[in-house]
Design a protein around this motif. Structure first.
Motif, PDB file in Angstrom:
ATOM      1  N   THR A 165     -61.647  47.037 -24.472  1.00  0.00           N
ATOM      2  CA  THR A 165     -61.904  47.773 -25.712  1.00  0.00           C
ATOM      3  C   THR A 165     -61.944  49.284 -25.524  1.00  0.00           C
ATOM      4  O   THR A 165     -61.255  50.018 -26.241  1.00  0.00           O
ATOM      5  CB  THR A 165     -63.207  47.275 -26.373  1.00  0.00           C
ATOM      6  OG1 THR A 165     -63.034  45.919 -26.788  1.00  0.00           O
ATOM      7  CG2 THR A 165     -63.553  48.118 -27.593  1.00  0.00           C
ATOM      8  N   PRO A 166     -62.733  49.834 -24.567  1.00  0.00           N
ATOM      9  CA  PRO A 166     -62.739  51.295 -24.421  1.00  0.00           C
ATOM     10  C   PRO A 166     -61.397  51.862 -23.988  1.00  0.00           C
ATOM     11  O   PRO A 166     -61.037  52.975 -24.372  1.00  0.00           O
ATOM     12  CB  PRO A 166     -63.819  51.538 -23.367  1.00  0.00           C
ATOM     13  CG  PRO A 166     -63.984  50.246 -22.653  1.00  0.00           C
ATOM     14  CD  PRO A 166     -63.690  49.182 -23.646  1.00  0.00           C
ATOM     15  N   LYS A 199     -59.155  51.965 -27.094  1.00  0.00           N
ATOM     16  CA  LYS A 199     -59.578  53.063 -27.973  1.00  0.00           C
ATOM     17  C   LYS A 199     -59.118  54.414 -27.426  1.00  0.00           C
ATOM     18  O   LYS A 199     -58.644  55.274 -28.182  1.00  0.00           O
ATOM     19  CB  LYS A 199     -61.097  53.050 -28.122  1.00  0.00           C
ATOM     20  CG  LYS A 199     -61.640  51.899 -28.966  1.00  0.00           C
ATOM     21  CD  LYS A 199     -63.147  51.883 -28.995  1.00  0.00           C
ATOM     22  CE  LYS A 199     -63.722  53.089 -29.703  1.00  0.00           C
ATOM     23  NZ  LYS A 199     -65.192  53.032 -29.775  1.00  0.00           N
ATOM     24  N   GLU A 245     -72.774  53.245 -24.567  1.00  0.00           N
ATOM     25  CA  GLU A 245     -72.685  52.673 -25.902  1.00  0.00           C
ATOM     26  C   GLU A 245     -72.642  51.163 -25.752  1.00  0.00           C
ATOM     27  O   GLU A 245     -71.805  50.628 -25.029  1.00  0.00           O
ATOM     28  CB  GLU A 245     -71.437  53.173 -26.611  1.00  0.00           C
ATOM     29  CG  GLU A 245     -71.323  52.706 -28.048  1.00  0.00           C
ATOM     30  CD  GLU A 245     -69.994  53.096 -28.666  1.00  0.00           C
ATOM     31  OE1 GLU A 245     -69.991  53.595 -29.789  1.00  0.00           O
ATOM     32  OE2 GLU A 245     -68.960  52.892 -28.008  1.00  0.00           O
ATOM     33  N   VAL A 278     -74.922  48.896 -32.902  1.00  0.00           N
ATOM     34  CA  VAL A 278     -74.368  49.624 -31.761  1.00  0.00           C
ATOM     35  C   VAL A 278     -75.384  50.694 -31.366  1.00  0.00           C
ATOM     36  O   VAL A 278     -75.784  51.515 -32.190  1.00  0.00           O
ATOM     37  CB  VAL A 278     -73.016  50.276 -32.101  1.00  0.00           C
ATOM     38  CG1 VAL A 278     -72.413  50.896 -30.848  1.00  0.00           C
ATOM     39  CG2 VAL A 278     -72.060  49.244 -32.678  1.00  0.00           C
ATOM     40  N   ILE A 297     -69.817  48.774 -24.100  1.00  0.00           N
ATOM     41  CA  ILE A 297     -68.512  49.207 -24.586  1.00  0.00           C
ATOM     42  C   ILE A 297     -68.060  50.441 -23.827  1.00  0.00           C
ATOM     43  O   ILE A 297     -66.976  50.500 -23.287  1.00  0.00           O
ATOM     44  CB  ILE A 297     -68.555  49.492 -26.101  1.00  0.00           C
ATOM     45  CG1 ILE A 297     -68.855  48.183 -26.845  1.00  0.00           C
ATOM     46  CG2 ILE A 297     -67.241  50.073 -26.578  1.00  0.00           C
ATOM     47  CD1 ILE A 297     -67.843  47.096 -26.608  1.00  0.00           C
ATOM     48  N   THR A 298     -68.900  51.465 -23.760  1.00  0.00           N
ATOM     49  CA  THR A 298     -68.581  52.621 -22.939  1.00  0.00           C
ATOM     50  C   THR A 298     -68.769  52.228 -21.484  1.00  0.00           C
ATOM     51  O   THR A 298     -69.833  51.722 -21.124  1.00  0.00           O
ATOM     52  CB  THR A 298     -69.516  53.801 -23.268  1.00  0.00           C
ATOM     53  OG1 THR A 298     -69.351  54.140 -24.638  1.00  0.00           O
ATOM     54  CG2 THR A 298     -69.194  55.004 -22.404  1.00  0.00           C
ATOM     55  N   ALA A 303     -66.716  48.471 -32.849  1.00  0.00           N
ATOM     56  CA  ALA A 303     -65.861  49.390 -32.103  1.00  0.00           C
ATOM     57  C   ALA A 303     -64.637  49.823 -32.906  1.00  0.00           C
ATOM     58  O   ALA A 303     -64.130  50.931 -32.736  1.00  0.00           O
ATOM     59  CB  ALA A 303     -65.417  48.732 -30.800  1.00  0.00           C
TER      60      ALA A 303
END
Length: 583
Positions: free
Chosen positions: A117-118, A121, A306, A357, A375-376, A550
């Motif tokens: 995911t990160p 993004k 995050e 989040v 996530i981060t 996200a």
């Protein structure tokens, strides 16, 4: 008859509790199990059978093996290579989804989505592409890929365990692929062609204010603030780019909405909404101290993390100040984002819910346990050669385990136990790390589900449901019965977890097979696929929940793109089961 009505009423109450998130899922299921035990509907042996079930134990070992591969960083490096280049978004989607679906057939899909995911993004931002065009397809690709093999998803292993528990042979390693491969191919084709038309355009550079992924942060005015006793307008706090002053907390009074003429005082706590970068920059403004959940400022040298609150978090429905993040996780919450809501209270007073989040300041010993999906990326260090070699060693052993199971040399549980032992002997995983890699709350929920499934059989509820399904569908043939079984399972999996839905519907499938005198295995496959095919809501599957926040999605975005995919998967599954497996 008393047991029948007790089970019916309790199951309805359980579904309501799970759907409206009235408590943690494992606590709800555990309470239901205890109730059935106390009322004598199930025996102590039946209540505890799930805790020694082969499928449940296999899932526990799979958490350790998949976690060792994920921690090596090889999966992360694979995604980084996939995202290189300057291809069009459509070609990039094809290049990304196919390998992800293949990996998901053998590795738990949750860490895959967490890792990718990160990176997705970041690539989208660098190339001027909306992340919202990629993240839901990413989640769906892992769900589809998980249907190909026995270990692709915990649902497959749970149904396999139920079959073994009831005296059947269970699934072979690739038995589900007769349906898993076709639905994965058709599903990926649908996503590549139509997802860019069905998904919203949420580009960070041109989001309208209502669509911003807003965090709520809190800053304290200290004696060094240069605009003391001046108005909000004079302090230029109404013109901060990407930031909105929601309220001012003064003593026990809340000033909201805040007008430009409001006078600022020392000790005021300013509640802001805005994006991550703007909120964290408040720390650089003289006289303003960004506050964490305990009401104090944080050390600037710590890194930001995050993370998304899971459905199984121990912090659910608690105020942030009551969760004791500092001692539990070596971290402090400085901002909270809740989808489509602008929070107007101080950080410590926010009651956490699934999908929230959190922006946290994490120390070196940060431990997310099973409460969050990070996530981060927590650690930005480059992988060293030893990490890579040990990661490949884990993959080699994992491949050998798959081969031994495929050729019936070892059972699934034995092969998993052997692979885990090798990981321990070579110190790729320590006992402490293994404990942290296992998602105990998930195992507890699955174990409790077995006892609940037995209660459905003992009370006659499963037989009644099966009889009802057969009665209303019999005039239309076996295909209609399969359709009703699939739809009911799929509805339950959107309301509760996929494994719980599978356990709930398996006794019904057994009764249908017994009544119609057909093989149970095809019906068990139908239940397994239907329980995994959660595409229409963000709450039915963990990976959907991860990308929900996200990607800046709204609830209806999942329904819009997920409904056609649900139909594709359902029709394909039913046709193969009816005209091939039950021919």
């Amino acid at each position: 008859m008393t047991a029948f009505y007790i089970v019916i009423i309790t199951m309805v109450a359980m579904l309501i509790g799970l759907f409206f998130e009235l408590g943690r899922p494992e606590m709800i299921l555990g309470s239901v199990l205890v109730l059935f035990l106390l009322t004598g509907i199930i025996t102590p042996e039946e209540a505890t059978v799930g805790f020694s079930n082969e499928g449940m134990l296999t899932i526990a070992l799979l958490f350790i093996i998949a976690g060792s591969i994920q921690r090596s960083g090889i999966v992360d490096r694979t995604f980084q290579r996939l995202l290189k280049g300057t291809q069009s978004p459509k070609k990039r989607l094809s290049k990304l989804l196919i390998p992800i679906a293949m990996i998901s057939a053998f590795v738990n899909n949750t860490p895959i989505v967490i890792a990718s995911t990160p990176m997705v993004k970041k690539w989208c931002m660098e190339n001027g592409v909306s992340p919202s065009k990629f993240l839901i397809p990413l989640s769906y690709a892992t769900i589809l890929g998980g249907t190909i093999t026995l270990i692709g998803t915990s649902t497959n292993l749970v149904v396999h365990g139920l079959l073994v528990e009831n005296g059947y042979a269970g699934f072979s390693f690739f038995q589900l692929s007769v349906i898993g491969i076709p639905i994965t191919c058709l599903g990926l084709l649908y996503l590549v062609i139509f997802s860019r038309h069905l998904l919203p355009e949420c580009h960070p550079s041109h989001l309208s204010e209502p669509d911003l992924k807003e965090y709520t942060g809190e800053a304290l005015i200290t004696a060094q603030f240069p605009y003391m006793d001046l108005t909000v307008k004079e302090a230029q706090l109404r013109s901060l780019k990407g930031l909105f002053l929601v309220s001012i907390l003064r003593n026990e009074r809340v000033i909201a909405p805040v007008s430009g003429s409001t006078i600022l005082k020392e000790g005021d706590r300013l509640v802001f909404c805005g994006d991550i970068s703007t909120i964290t920059e408040l720390q650089r403004m003289k006289g303003l101290e960004l506050q964490e959940s305990s009401g104090s400022s944080f050390p600037a040298q710590h890194r930001l993390v995050e993370a998304i609150v899971t459905h199984h978090s121990s912090h659910l429905f608690k105020k942030v100040k009551d969760t004791n993040f500092r001692s539990h996780h070596q971290a402090a919450v400085i901002a909270v984002h809740r989808h489509n809501q602008r929070l107007q209270t101080k950080i410590g007073e926010i009651v956490l819910k699934p999908g929230d989040v959190l922006l946290m300041v994490a120390g070196e010993a940060f431990d997310k346990k099973n409460d969050f999906y990070a996530i981060t990326p927590i650690d930005h260090k480059l992988l060293n050669i030893r990490d890579i070699r040990m990661g490949w060693l884990s993959i080699i052993w994992f491949g050998m385990m798959i081969a031994l199971v495929t050729f019936n040399v070892l059972s699934m549980l034995t092969a998993m136990a052997l692979t885990t032992l090798l990981l321990f002997l070579t110190k790729l995983v320590t006992p402490g790390e293994a404990r942290d890699l296992i998602q105990w709350n998930v195992l507890l929920m699955i174990a409790c589900s077995f006892g609940i499934g037995t209660a459905l059989l003992n009370s006659g509820v499963a037989a009644s449901m099966a009889h009802f399904l057969i009665t209303i569908t019999h005039p239309f043939g076996l295909l209609a019965t399969l359709l009703s079984l699939y739809l009911l399972t799929n509805i339950f999996t959107e309301m509760m977890t996929n494994s719980a839905a599978a356990v709930f519907m398996f006794p019904v499938a057994m009764e249908v097979a017994r009544t119609l005198e057909v093989e149970l295995l095809p019906l068990a496959i139908t239940v397994a696929i239907a329980a995994s095919a959660s595409f229409m809501t963000p709450i039915g599957y963990q990976t959907n929940l991860i990308v929900y926040g996200a990607g800046g999605y709204r609830f209806h975005d999942f329904l819009k793109i997920g409904f056609p995919l649900t139909v594709i998967v359902m029709v394909t599954t039913l046709v193969i089961v009816r005209f091939y497996l039950l021919a």
